[in-house]
Scaffold this motif. Structure first.
Motif, PDB file in Angstrom:
ATOM      1  N   GLY A 145       6.662 -13.031  -4.110  1.00  0.00           N
ATOM      2  CA  GLY A 145       8.041 -13.604  -4.340  1.00  0.00           C
ATOM      3  C   GLY A 145       8.766 -11.986  -3.745  1.00  0.00           C
ATOM      4  N   LEU A 146       7.955 -11.092  -3.091  1.00  0.00           N
ATOM      5  CA  LEU A 146       9.063  -9.875  -3.239  1.00  0.00           C
ATOM      6  C   LEU A 146       8.570  -9.162  -2.098  1.00  0.00           C
ATOM      7  CD1 LEU A 146       7.540  -7.989  -6.697  1.00  0.00           C
ATOM      8  CD2 LEU A 146       9.771  -9.222  -5.978  1.00  0.00           C
ATOM      9  N   VAL A 147       7.900  -9.672  -1.102  1.00  0.00           N
ATOM     10  CA  VAL A 147       7.759  -9.191  -0.625  1.00  0.00           C
ATOM     11  C   VAL A 147       7.609 -10.190   0.852  1.00  0.00           C
ATOM     12  CG1 VAL A 147       5.738  -7.506  -0.187  1.00  0.00           C
ATOM     13  CG2 VAL A 147       5.006  -9.656  -0.125  1.00  0.00           C
ATOM     14  N   THR A 148       7.795  -9.790   2.455  1.00  0.00           N
ATOM     15  CA  THR A 148       8.240 -10.908   3.932  1.00  0.00           C
ATOM     16  C   THR A 148       6.469 -11.439   3.688  1.00  0.00           C
ATOM     17  OG1 THR A 148       7.481  -9.062   5.585  1.00  0.00           O
ATOM     18  CG2 THR A 148      10.059  -9.350   4.594  1.00  0.00           C
ATOM     19  N   ASP A 149       6.323 -11.939   4.597  1.00  0.00           N
ATOM     20  CA  ASP A 149       5.077 -13.495   4.962  1.00  0.00           C
ATOM     21  C   ASP A 149       4.429 -12.417   5.859  1.00  0.00           C
ATOM     22  OD1 ASP A 149       6.372 -15.255   4.082  1.00  0.00           O
ATOM     23  OD2 ASP A 149       7.101 -16.680   6.010  1.00  0.00           O
ATOM     24  N   GLN A 150       4.847 -11.389   6.550  1.00  0.00           N
ATOM     25  CA  GLN A 150       4.338 -10.550   7.353  1.00  0.00           C
ATOM     26  C   GLN A 150       3.558  -9.727   6.805  1.00  0.00           C
ATOM     27  OE1 GLN A 150       2.895 -11.107  10.517  1.00  0.00           O
ATOM     28  NE2 GLN A 150       0.953  -9.442   9.589  1.00  0.00           N
ATOM     29  N   LEU A 151       4.248  -8.770   5.350  1.00  0.00           N
ATOM     30  CA  LEU A 151       3.564  -8.161   5.227  1.00  0.00           C
ATOM     31  C   LEU A 151       2.467  -8.738   3.626  1.00  0.00           C
ATOM     32  CD1 LEU A 151       3.378  -4.902   3.648  1.00  0.00           C
ATOM     33  CD2 LEU A 151       5.203  -5.398   2.447  1.00  0.00           C
ATOM     34  N   ARG A 152       2.438  -9.516   2.888  1.00  0.00           N
ATOM     35  CA  ARG A 152       1.657 -10.859   2.366  1.00  0.00           C
ATOM     36  C   ARG A 152       0.558 -10.705   3.274  1.00  0.00           C
ATOM     37  NH1 ARG A 152      -0.048 -15.499   1.943  1.00  0.00           N
ATOM     38  NH2 ARG A 152       1.466 -16.454   3.864  1.00  0.00           N
ATOM     39  N   ILE A 153       0.406 -10.877   4.130  1.00  0.00           N
ATOM     40  CA  ILE A 153      -0.570 -10.786   4.804  1.00  0.00           C
ATOM     41  C   ILE A 153      -1.295  -9.919   4.773  1.00  0.00           C
ATOM     42  CG2 ILE A 153      -1.347 -12.060   7.522  1.00  0.00           C
ATOM     43  CD1 ILE A 153       0.221 -13.243   7.844  1.00  0.00           C
ATOM     44  N   ASP A 154      -0.790  -9.145   5.582  1.00  0.00           N
ATOM     45  CA  ASP A 154      -1.177  -7.512   5.598  1.00  0.00           C
ATOM     46  C   ASP A 154      -1.833  -7.268   3.593  1.00  0.00           C
ATOM     47  OD1 ASP A 154      -0.778  -7.375   7.589  1.00  0.00           O
ATOM     48  OD2 ASP A 154       1.577  -6.191   8.032  1.00  0.00           O
ATOM     49  N   LEU A 155      -1.350  -7.161   2.466  1.00  0.00           N
ATOM     50  CA  LEU A 155      -1.668  -7.207   1.339  1.00  0.00           C
ATOM     51  C   LEU A 155      -2.738  -7.975   1.057  1.00  0.00           C
ATOM     52  CD1 LEU A 155       2.158  -6.683  -0.427  1.00  0.00           C
ATOM     53  CD2 LEU A 155       0.491  -4.360   0.285  1.00  0.00           C
ATOM     54  N   GLU A 156      -2.557  -9.411   1.383  1.00  0.00           N
ATOM     55  CA  GLU A 156      -4.014 -10.031   0.795  1.00  0.00           C
ATOM     56  C   GLU A 156      -5.468  -9.162   1.175  1.00  0.00           C
ATOM     57  OE1 GLU A 156      -4.763 -14.930   0.870  1.00  0.00           O
ATOM     58  OE2 GLU A 156      -2.926 -13.383   2.060  1.00  0.00           O
ATOM     59  N   ARG A 157      -5.158  -9.136   3.390  1.00  0.00           N
ATOM     60  CA  ARG A 157      -5.881  -8.674   3.575  1.00  0.00           C
ATOM     61  C   ARG A 157      -6.767  -7.070   3.344  1.00  0.00           C
ATOM     62  NH1 ARG A 157      -4.226  -8.120   8.072  1.00  0.00           N
ATOM     63  NH2 ARG A 157      -4.087 -10.037   9.039  1.00  0.00           N
TER      64      ARG A 157
ATOM     65  N   ASP B  31      15.964 -11.455   3.884  1.00  0.00           N
ATOM     66  CA  ASP B  31      15.336 -12.203   4.225  1.00  0.00           C
ATOM     67  C   ASP B  31      15.479 -13.535   4.426  1.00  0.00           C
ATOM     68  OD1 ASP B  31      12.994 -13.796   5.611  1.00  0.00           O
ATOM     69  OD2 ASP B  31      11.148 -13.637   3.842  1.00  0.00           O
ATOM     70  N   GLY B  32      16.365 -13.971   4.711  1.00  0.00           N
ATOM     71  CA  GLY B  32      16.998 -15.587   4.614  1.00  0.00           C
ATOM     72  C   GLY B  32      18.298 -14.926   3.787  1.00  0.00           C
ATOM     73  N   GLY B  33      18.098 -15.251   2.048  1.00  0.00           N
ATOM     74  CA  GLY B  33      19.366 -15.849   1.557  1.00  0.00           C
ATOM     75  C   GLY B  33      18.926 -14.484   0.209  1.00  0.00           C
ATOM     76  N   SER B  34      17.160 -14.244   0.554  1.00  0.00           N
ATOM     77  CA  SER B  34      17.023 -12.699   0.067  1.00  0.00           C
ATOM     78  C   SER B  34      16.824 -11.461   0.203  1.00  0.00           C
ATOM     79  CB  SER B  34      16.080 -13.598  -1.079  1.00  0.00           C
ATOM     80  OG  SER B  34      15.954 -14.843  -1.955  1.00  0.00           O
ATOM     81  N   TRP B  35      16.140 -11.128  -0.682  1.00  0.00           N
ATOM     82  CA  TRP B  35      15.585  -9.456  -0.426  1.00  0.00           C
ATOM     83  C   TRP B  35      14.260  -9.451  -0.228  1.00  0.00           C
ATOM     84  CZ3 TRP B  35      18.554  -5.687   2.267  1.00  0.00           C
ATOM     85  CH2 TRP B  35      20.106  -5.815   1.701  1.00  0.00           C
ATOM     86  N   ARG B  36      13.651  -8.385   0.590  1.00  0.00           N
ATOM     87  CA  ARG B  36      12.042  -9.158   0.775  1.00  0.00           C
ATOM     88  C   ARG B  36      11.053  -7.811   1.165  1.00  0.00           C
ATOM     89  NH1 ARG B  36      12.615 -12.845  -2.182  1.00  0.00           N
ATOM     90  NH2 ARG B  36      11.406 -15.048  -1.531  1.00  0.00           N
ATOM     91  N   VAL B  37      10.629  -6.599   0.200  1.00  0.00           N
ATOM     92  CA  VAL B  37       9.990  -5.715   0.794  1.00  0.00           C
ATOM     93  C   VAL B  37       9.056  -5.715   2.520  1.00  0.00           C
ATOM     94  CG1 VAL B  37       8.312  -3.962   0.570  1.00  0.00           C
ATOM     95  CG2 VAL B  37       9.148  -4.775  -1.131  1.00  0.00           C
ATOM     96  N   TYR B  38       9.658  -5.022   3.865  1.00  0.00           N
ATOM     97  CA  TYR B  38       9.734  -5.682   5.076  1.00  0.00           C
ATOM     98  C   TYR B  38       7.995  -4.514   4.958  1.00  0.00           C
ATOM     99  CZ  TYR B  38      10.096  -5.114   9.740  1.00  0.00           C
ATOM    100  OH  TYR B  38       9.795  -4.917  10.987  1.00  0.00           O
ATOM    101  N   ALA B  39       8.402  -3.538   4.716  1.00  0.00           N
ATOM    102  CA  ALA B  39       7.677  -2.363   4.467  1.00  0.00           C
ATOM    103  C   ALA B  39       7.745  -1.191   3.947  1.00  0.00           C
ATOM    104  CB  ALA B  39       7.548  -1.942   6.014  1.00  0.00           C
ATOM    105  N   PHE B  40       6.436  -0.239   3.691  1.00  0.00           N
ATOM    106  CA  PHE B  40       6.131   0.401   2.820  1.00  0.00           C
ATOM    107  C   PHE B  40       5.534   1.779   2.803  1.00  0.00           C
ATOM    108  CE2 PHE B  40       2.818  -2.100   0.688  1.00  0.00           C
ATOM    109  CZ  PHE B  40       2.271  -1.054  -0.022  1.00  0.00           C
ATOM    110  N   GLU B  41       4.872   2.837   2.791  1.00  0.00           N
ATOM    111  CA  GLU B  41       4.206   4.049   2.963  1.00  0.00           C
ATOM    112  C   GLU B  41       4.044   5.084   2.077  1.00  0.00           C
ATOM    113  OE1 GLU B  41       4.387   5.098   6.705  1.00  0.00           O
ATOM    114  OE2 GLU B  41       6.468   4.767   6.905  1.00  0.00           O
TER     115      GLU B  41
END
Length: 212
Positions: A114-126, A191-201
């Motif tokens: 619930g805190l990240v964008t869909d693309q970042l979630r995929i990267d984190l899951e991998r 991200d829509g009506g919410s804030w989401r983490v798009y990237a981090f490093e």
């Protein structure tokens, strides 16, 4: 000749009166703009207000003093928008650094979802499901608990904010306890009506923060 002089005086007087009237007239639009509702005011320089904020910043048209200066009127987001973005950046950083060796990677990702964008979630899951990482944590019976502190803002874009956030981790691995601190550049975007983490490093590698 005397009549001509009088005519010139009358003409000059009429010109003075006309110029004074024009001067008064020219001051009227500025007064009208000050009283016009903010929603109907034209954008300065013809620019289009960014879509991300909940309300467009009103700008400052009055004299600026230390007592009345409100910096949020010059920024693309209202105070509550910045607070919402900072909350997401802080909670994400703490959740990212918290995990257990006996926890299913899917449960770990669920906490972040619930805190990240869909693309970042995929990267984190991998990354979290990588066999080498899972085996290393299981072998050392690694347990990590993390907290996070917002340090500063690195960059502000029309649709995103980059926060520098320090994660402080309490780590237990192979029976040895240690502490670890890492500062991250966390880009939070709409991200829509919410804030989401798009990237981090890691913060020392830099982060442009522009999500397009």
């Amino acid at each position: 000749m005397d009549l001509t002089d009088r005519q010139r005086k009358f003409t000059f007087a009429a010109i003075v009166v006309a110029l004074a009237a024009v001067g008064v007239y020219l001051t009227l639009p500025a007064s009208e703009v000050r009283t016009r509702p903010a929603a109907t005011r034209p954008a300065a320089g013809g620019s289009v207000a960014p879509a991300a904020p909940t309300t467009a910043p009103p700008g400052i048209g009055t004299a600026v003093t230390p007592e009345n200066f409100d910096i949020y009127r010059l920024l693309p987001f209202a105070q509550r928008d910045f607070a919402g973005a900072a909350d997401v950046a802080q909670r994400f950083t703490a959740a990212y650094g918290t995990y257990r060796f006996d926890e299913d990677p899917k449960a770990y990702i669920q906490r972040l979802q619930g805190l990240v964008t869909d693309q970042l979630r995929i990267d984190l899951e991998r990354s979290a499901s990588a066999p080498g990482l899972v085996q290393d944590r299981q072998a050392g019976k690694t347990v990590a608990e993390s907290s996070a502190a917002i340090d500063t803002i690195r960059d502000i874009q029309p649709t995103s904010v980059v926060f520098l956030v320090t994660g402080r981790q309490q780590l237990a691995k192979a029976g040895v306890k240690s502490q670890n601190a890492q500062q991250y550049a966390v880009t939070v975007s709409r991200d829509g009506g919410s804030w989401r983490v798009y990237a981090f490093e890691p913060a020392d590698t830099g982060q442009a923060g522009d999500t397009g």
